[in-house]
Design an enzyme around this catalytic site. Structure first.
Site, short mmCIF file in Angstrom:
data_model
loop_
_atom_site.label_atom_id
_atom_site.label_comp_id
_atom_site.label_asym_id
_atom_site.label_seq_id
_atom_site.Cartn_x
_atom_site.Cartn_y
_atom_site.Cartn_z
N SER A 1 12.57 6.70 7.04
CA SER A 1 12.25 6.47 8.44
C SER A 1 12.70 5.07 8.85
CB SER A 1 10.74 6.62 8.64
OG SER A 1 10.40 6.40 9.99
N CYS B 1 6.88 -4.21 15.70
CA CYS B 1 6.36 -3.15 16.59
C CYS B 1 4.89 -3.42 16.93
CB CYS B 1 6.49 -1.78 15.92
SG CYS B 1 8.19 -1.35 15.50
N HIS C 1 9.47 6.82 19.93
CA HIS C 1 8.24 6.37 20.61
C HIS C 1 8.37 6.07 22.11
CE1 HIS C 1 6.69 6.29 16.62
NE2 HIS C 1 7.06 5.08 16.29
N CYS D 1 -0.46 2.65 8.94
CA CYS D 1 0.37 1.83 8.07
C CYS D 1 -0.07 0.38 8.08
CB CYS D 1 1.81 1.79 8.56
SG CYS D 1 2.51 3.35 8.85
N SER E 1 12.10 6.34 14.41
CA SER E 1 10.90 6.09 15.21
C SER E 1 11.35 5.80 16.63
CB SER E 1 10.15 4.90 14.62
OG SER E 1 9.82 5.18 13.29
N CYS F 1 6.66 -6.81 7.21
CA CYS F 1 7.80 -6.29 7.96
C CYS F 1 8.10 -7.28 9.08
CB CYS F 1 7.44 -4.93 8.56
SG CYS F 1 8.79 -4.15 9.48
N GLU G 1 0.82 -1.21 0.00
CA GLU G 1 0.00 0.00 0.00
C GLU G 1 0.85 1.26 0.00
OE1 GLU G 1 -1.71 -1.23 3.99
OE2 GLU G 1 -1.76 0.94 4.15
N1 SAH Z 1 9.96 0.81 9.53
C1 SAH Z 1 10.12 2.23 9.48
C2 SAH Z 1 9.16 2.97 8.56
C3 SAH Z 1 7.73 2.53 8.50
S1 SAH Z 1 6.55 3.11 9.62
C4 SAH Z 1 10.06 2.80 10.88
O1 SAH Z 1 9.84 2.06 11.81
O2 SAH Z 1 10.30 4.00 11.04
C5 SAH Z 1 6.44 4.85 9.52
C6 SAH Z 1 6.13 5.46 10.88
O3 SAH Z 1 4.79 5.14 11.30
C7 SAH Z 1 7.03 4.98 11.98
O4 SAH Z 1 7.40 6.06 12.77
C8 SAH Z 1 6.15 4.03 12.74
O5 SAH Z 1 6.62 3.82 14.05
C9 SAH Z 1 4.82 4.75 12.65
N2 SAH Z 1 3.64 3.95 12.95
C10 SAH Z 1 3.43 2.64 12.72
N3 SAH Z 1 2.23 2.27 13.17
C11 SAH Z 1 1.65 3.38 13.67
C12 SAH Z 1 0.40 3.65 14.27
N4 SAH Z 1 -0.48 2.70 14.44
N5 SAH Z 1 0.14 4.92 14.68
C13 SAH Z 1 1.06 5.91 14.48
N6 SAH Z 1 2.25 5.71 13.93
C14 SAH Z 1 2.55 4.46 13.52
#
Ligand code: SAH
Length: 349
Positions: A191, A112, A216, A333, A214, A108, A88
């Site tokens: 990212s 996470c 968090h 995502c 990321s 992936c 997507e």
């Molecule tokens: N794998 C990479 C890029 C993909 S995700 C990474 O981890 O950075 C892009 C961003 O969206 C990342 O910051 C990720 O932590 C965040 N993300 C994923 N799921 C999310 C959600 N449910 N709500 C908000 N941000 C989210």
């Protein structure tokens, strides 16, 4: 699956055209057509060359099979790859231009807890041409005359870009190649969840892209609760790699921080974040969690998000709260792909 022409750069296209016994100028016709997002069968070529190419290469490495348009103008796409896999992407309109969010892997494996992309694990890496093709087809859809449809790219779709390092770097070179779609590295953000060794490698590539991490969480133990990668790399190591990135490339870096109720956004966390980042050439991008129905984590309330933001700003950090674009058409995502897979399953039963 056949090979993908979009994996090749201009020089390689030229070599191919010569190998196929064609005149060199055909290479430019072919390359220009590809960069306009065309299929081989749509490019103005001799019948003979087209036939030879189609014997070896996929006519259509990627196809948009579904488009969802949000009230705010954001568009979400489901793409089908030549082997049937689904990925997507998102297209967002901003004042300064149009940003496309691309995927780098099918699924992936980073695990996470808040993210839908990782629910089924990693299926496979995307090739550089499959990543590029996402940009080419979406650009073709939105371009006006000679004005590019896509001006900015974020590698924030499904997948961990640094877990598919070589293909991602090839993509970055090809998408910014002069004569091609030529999107400046300065308009591209990558990212990562913080694969520290690869962050050092990236600094050496001579590509001045923006690096986003990321984060968090503010402590390693809390981070490990939602991000398994925290068991491998410590926050201190991530910060060192970011400083190195700044030293080598001169680019400021950005931290993503998703606000999760009861997890990471009370005043203690704000204080810890300030202590970690104060004085560093970085920016903090807050976003309220996009709730994923397969996961139990909840978004922080809007009021709490603004309180957290103002604590960071009072503490001297550069920070913003990102609006959730396109929330009405498929949320976070990986949700779109996951719900598509679910639909297919329901249809099959
Ligand atoms: N794998 C990479 C890029 C993909 S995700 C990474 O981890 O950075 C892009 C961003 O969206 C990342 O910051 C990720 O932590 C965040 N993300 C994923 N799921 C999310 C959600 N449910 N709500 C908000 N941000 C989210």
């Amino acid at each position: 699956m056949k090979a993908i022409l979009q994996d090749l750069n201009y020089q390689q296209i030229e070599d191919l055209v010569l190998r196929l016994g064609e005149k060199k100028f055909r290479a430019k016709q072919l390359y220009d057509g590809l960069m306009q997002g065309k299929r081989i069968s749509e490019i103005n070529l001799s019948k003979e060359l087209r036939g030879k190419l189609l014997d070896e290469f996929e006519d259509c490495p990627i196809e948009i099979i579904k488009t969802l348009i949000s009230a705010d103008g954001t568009e979400k796409y489901l793409f089908r790859l030549a082997d049937g896999n689904i990925i997507e992407g998102v297209f967002m309109r901003y004042k300064y231009g149009n940003t496309q969010c691309v995927s780098t892997q099918v699924g992936c494996r980073m695990g996470c807890k808040f993210c839908a992309s990782t629910l089924g694990g990693r299926v496979r890496d995307l090739t550089s041409g499959e990543i590029l093709s996402q940009v080419l087809v979406v650009n073709a859809k939105h371009k006006e005359g000679t004005k590019r449809g896509v001006t900015n790219i974020v590698l924030m779709g499904s997948g961990e870009p640094l877990d598919n390092y070589q293909n991602v770097v090839t993509f970055l070179r090809n998408v910014s190649q002069e004569g091609g779609i030529n999107i400046s590295p300065r308009n591209i953000s990558l990212s990562t969840c913080g694969l520290v060794d690869k962050m050092y490698d990236l600094a050496e590539e001579g590509l001045p892209i923006n690096l986003t991490v990321s984060l968090h969480s503010t402590t390693d133990s809390e981070r490990a609760r939602t991000m398994p990668v925290a068991n491998k790399w410590k926050i201190a190591e991530i910060l060192k790699a970011c400083e190195n990135y700044f030293k080598v490339t001169g680019r400021r870096y950005i931290f993503e921080y998703a606000l999760i109720a009861g997890e990471n956004c009370d005043s203690r966390h704000a204080e810890e974040l300030i202590n970690l980042l104060k004085g560093k050439p970085c920016h903090v991008n807050l976003i309220r969690l996009n709730e994923v129905k397969e996961r139990s984590l909840m978004a922080a309330e809007e009021k709490q998000a603004y309180t957290f933001l103002s604590l960071l700003q009072k503490g001297g950090l550069s920070a913003t709260l990102r609006r959730r674009t396109g929330a009405d058409v498929g949320g976070a995502c990986g949700q779109l792909r996951a719900s598509y897979a679910q639909e297919q399953e329901n249809n099959d039963n």
